[in-house]
Design a protein around this motif. Sequence first.
Motif, PDB file in Angstrom:
ATOM      1  N   GLY A 145       0.805  -1.217   0.000  1.00  0.00           N
ATOM      2  CA  GLY A 145       0.000   0.000   0.000  1.00  0.00           C
ATOM      3  C   GLY A 145       0.837   1.266   0.000  1.00  0.00           C
ATOM      4  N   ARG A 146       2.063   1.176   0.495  1.00  0.00           N
ATOM      5  CA  ARG A 146       2.961   2.325   0.498  1.00  0.00           C
ATOM      6  C   ARG A 146       4.013   2.242  -0.608  1.00  0.00           C
ATOM      7  NH1 ARG A 146       3.119   5.775   5.013  1.00  0.00           N
ATOM      8  NH2 ARG A 146       1.749   5.154   6.721  1.00  0.00           N
ATOM      9  N   THR A 147       4.485   1.048  -0.899  1.00  0.00           N
ATOM     10  CA  THR A 147       5.585   0.914  -1.856  1.00  0.00           C
ATOM     11  C   THR A 147       5.124   0.777  -3.293  1.00  0.00           C
ATOM     12  OG1 THR A 147       5.666  -1.506  -1.696  1.00  0.00           O
ATOM     13  CG2 THR A 147       6.970  -0.243  -0.100  1.00  0.00           C
ATOM     14  N   GLY A 148       3.894   0.302  -3.489  1.00  0.00           N
ATOM     15  CA  GLY A 148       3.405   0.062  -4.839  1.00  0.00           C
ATOM     16  C   GLY A 148       3.765  -1.315  -5.373  1.00  0.00           C
ATOM     17  N   VAL A 149       4.599  -2.049  -4.642  1.00  0.00           N
ATOM     18  CA  VAL A 149       5.015  -3.399  -5.059  1.00  0.00           C
ATOM     19  C   VAL A 149       5.033  -4.290  -3.825  1.00  0.00           C
ATOM     20  CG1 VAL A 149       6.893  -4.802  -6.002  1.00  0.00           C
ATOM     21  CG2 VAL A 149       6.461  -2.529  -6.936  1.00  0.00           C
ATOM     22  N   ARG A 150       4.464  -5.460  -3.940  1.00  0.00           N
ATOM     23  CA  ARG A 150       4.530  -6.381  -2.815  1.00  0.00           C
ATOM     24  C   ARG A 150       5.615  -7.422  -3.048  1.00  0.00           C
ATOM     25  NH1 ARG A 150       0.243 -10.873  -1.532  1.00  0.00           N
ATOM     26  NH2 ARG A 150       1.852 -10.958   0.062  1.00  0.00           N
ATOM     27  N   ILE A 151       5.904  -8.160  -2.002  1.00  0.00           N
ATOM     28  CA  ILE A 151       6.783  -9.323  -2.116  1.00  0.00           C
ATOM     29  C   ILE A 151       5.857 -10.524  -2.278  1.00  0.00           C
ATOM     30  CG2 ILE A 151       8.739 -10.558  -1.132  1.00  0.00           C
ATOM     31  CD1 ILE A 151       9.038  -8.201   0.866  1.00  0.00           C
ATOM     32  N   GLU A 152       5.760 -11.029  -3.471  1.00  0.00           N
ATOM     33  CA  GLU A 152       4.827 -12.124  -3.736  1.00  0.00           C
ATOM     34  C   GLU A 152       5.209 -13.366  -2.919  1.00  0.00           C
ATOM     35  OE1 GLU A 152       2.129 -11.907  -5.335  1.00  0.00           O
ATOM     36  OE2 GLU A 152       2.361 -10.039  -6.467  1.00  0.00           O
ATOM     37  N   PRO A 153       4.224 -14.175  -2.511  1.00  0.00           N
ATOM     38  CA  PRO A 153       4.523 -15.364  -1.719  1.00  0.00           C
ATOM     39  C   PRO A 153       5.600 -16.257  -2.329  1.00  0.00           C
ATOM     40  CG  PRO A 153       2.175 -14.968  -1.684  1.00  0.00           C
ATOM     41  CD  PRO A 153       2.757 -13.965  -2.633  1.00  0.00           C
ATOM     42  N   ASP A 154       5.590 -16.456  -3.632  1.00  0.00           N
ATOM     43  CA  ASP A 154       6.619 -17.295  -4.245  1.00  0.00           C
ATOM     44  C   ASP A 154       8.006 -16.669  -4.114  1.00  0.00           C
ATOM     45  OD1 ASP A 154       4.770 -19.207  -4.920  1.00  0.00           O
ATOM     46  OD2 ASP A 154       4.562 -18.562  -7.010  1.00  0.00           O
ATOM     47  N   THR A 155       8.073 -15.342  -4.145  1.00  0.00           N
ATOM     48  CA  THR A 155       9.350 -14.668  -3.925  1.00  0.00           C
ATOM     49  C   THR A 155       9.791 -14.852  -2.481  1.00  0.00           C
ATOM     50  OG1 THR A 155       8.742 -13.020  -5.589  1.00  0.00           O
ATOM     51  CG2 THR A 155      10.557 -12.457  -4.114  1.00  0.00           C
ATOM     52  N   MET A 156       8.854 -14.769  -1.545  1.00  0.00           N
ATOM     53  CA  MET A 156       9.164 -15.025  -0.137  1.00  0.00           C
ATOM     54  C   MET A 156       9.736 -16.425   0.047  1.00  0.00           C
ATOM     55  SD  MET A 156       8.337 -12.573   2.119  1.00  0.00           S
ATOM     56  CE  MET A 156       7.206 -11.209   2.369  1.00  0.00           C
TER      57      MET A 156
END
Length: 306
Positions: free
Chosen positions: A152-163
């Motif tokens: 919500g702040r960065t505009g990009v999430r860390i997708e679960p597969d990336t995690m």
Amino acid sequence: MTTTPSPSHPSRPSRPFGRALCAMITPFTTEGALDLDGAQRLAARLVAEGCDGLVLSGTTGESPTTTDEEKSRLVRAVREAVGDGVPIVAGVGTSDTRHTVELALAAEKAGADGLLVVTPYYSRPPQDAVEAHFREIADASGLPLALYDIPGRTGVRIEPDTMLRLAEHPRIVAVKDCSYDFLGAQKVISRTELAYYAGCEEHNLALYAVGGAGYISTVANVVPDRLRAVLDAFEAGDTPVSARLQQRATPLIELMMASGLPGTVTAKALLNELGLPAGPVRSPLRPADRQAIDGLLTAYQELTAD
């Protein structure tokens, strides 16, 4: 720094930074300078009232408007105040990988126990670039990393597969989760040894109940004991009590975190009213108005009445 072994994953602590962490505000003087004496007094109070660890220079700590030197000075001052037994996690995330590495090394030198690293913002990197960013920072420092997922702040999430891929790195040990993807969080919790900390207070109990490590909370600046009591009751096996305590805290959580004002603004407003170290916010943030402050005080008084 003490940790609690995980029964299911004995090779890695399940709570590398404790359970109840405060995303601490950065106190400023009335003139807007860094207030290190105030930071020390606030940090000592937070630990005395139930915080296992402190996160400095995160979103709540106004990291975008503090200098690199101020960030290091803050870590050193808080370390002096709380001693070596309280985990200090330093926010070092920026939109620039090189700058983030510099901040990570400076935080390590200043005495931090861990690093909070937010997803690079504004440039909207794809997932392979996000992954490379975190790996470069983890490789550069000897400190453990908590990934900060707040799209919500960065505009990009860390997708679960990336995690899942990042969890293989030995120094990537935790996540501050503000993704609002509860299914994704459970997927990663169930398949990795990452310690998941709720970054949204309304999820503190829910995430803990499905295997989370605890929380990193803005609201803990003002009611550290009330939030910790939720986890303590659950840990003691009294789920109905923990649920009631979470529900009692909800009105204050909503006013502090979902009223249209940033949590930094509401936390500092309440701390100032309570005579605790806080001071002004730095521009472009603006202080809360009297109506908002009165509402916050009412919710605070109702929560702490007993």
